[in-house]
Scaffold this motif. Sequence first.
Motif, mmCIF file in Angstrom:
data_model
loop_
_atom_site.group_PDB
_atom_site.id
_atom_site.type_symbol
_atom_site.label_atom_id
_atom_site.label_comp_id
_atom_site.label_asym_id
_atom_site.label_seq_id
_atom_site.Cartn_x
_atom_site.Cartn_y
_atom_site.Cartn_z
ATOM 1 N N GLN A 53 0.837 -1.200 0.000
ATOM 2 C CA GLN A 53 0.000 0.000 0.000
ATOM 3 C C GLN A 53 0.870 1.248 0.000
ATOM 4 N N ASP A 54 0.310 2.315 -0.571
ATOM 5 C CA ASP A 54 1.016 3.595 -0.516
ATOM 6 C C ASP A 54 0.695 4.280 0.810
ATOM 7 N N ASP A 55 1.256 5.459 1.011
ATOM 8 C CA ASP A 55 1.083 6.172 2.284
ATOM 9 C C ASP A 55 -0.367 6.572 2.554
ATOM 10 N N ALA A 56 -1.175 6.663 1.497
ATOM 11 C CA ALA A 56 -2.591 7.014 1.672
ATOM 12 C C ALA A 56 -3.465 5.774 1.874
ATOM 13 N N GLY A 57 -2.859 4.588 1.805
ATOM 14 C CA GLY A 57 -3.616 3.354 2.016
ATOM 15 C C GLY A 57 -4.105 2.679 0.746
#
Length: 147
Positions: A53-57
């Motif tokens: 996942q990226d930092d934003a989910g």
Amino acid sequence: MLIRYATLDDLDLIAPLFAAYRVFYEQAHDLPAARAFIAERLSLRESVILLGQDDAGAALGFIQLYPVFSSIAAERIWLLSDLFVSDAARGQGVARALMSKATQHARDSGAAWLELSTAHTNRKAQALYESLGYQLDTVYRYYSLGV
């Protein structure tokens, strides 16, 4: 980027990736089937899914591992069955990070090795696997039989 173990709570993140993975292997896009398949694997604890996942989910990619046993070695191994990274996340190291986490999972669980296969035409995947030390099997032939 975060790589973590997926749970049933992640079903809505994984199912679209799994549906796209199946399309890559020339299957019809079928989100309900993808969702049901992943739900069953996770609920029955028949596989381990690693989710990127990226930092934003947002979901970037996943790996699905199945436990297998080698009778000859008398040890556990893991079948790295599925690896997929979304089109938007390709080229960002997601696959390499997922592969690293899969290797760590295998070590932590006491497995002897990881095993995988890919299409003969999937040169990008082959290059990744070989760059990580995976070796093409030259001893055994693998067969299958539809039943």
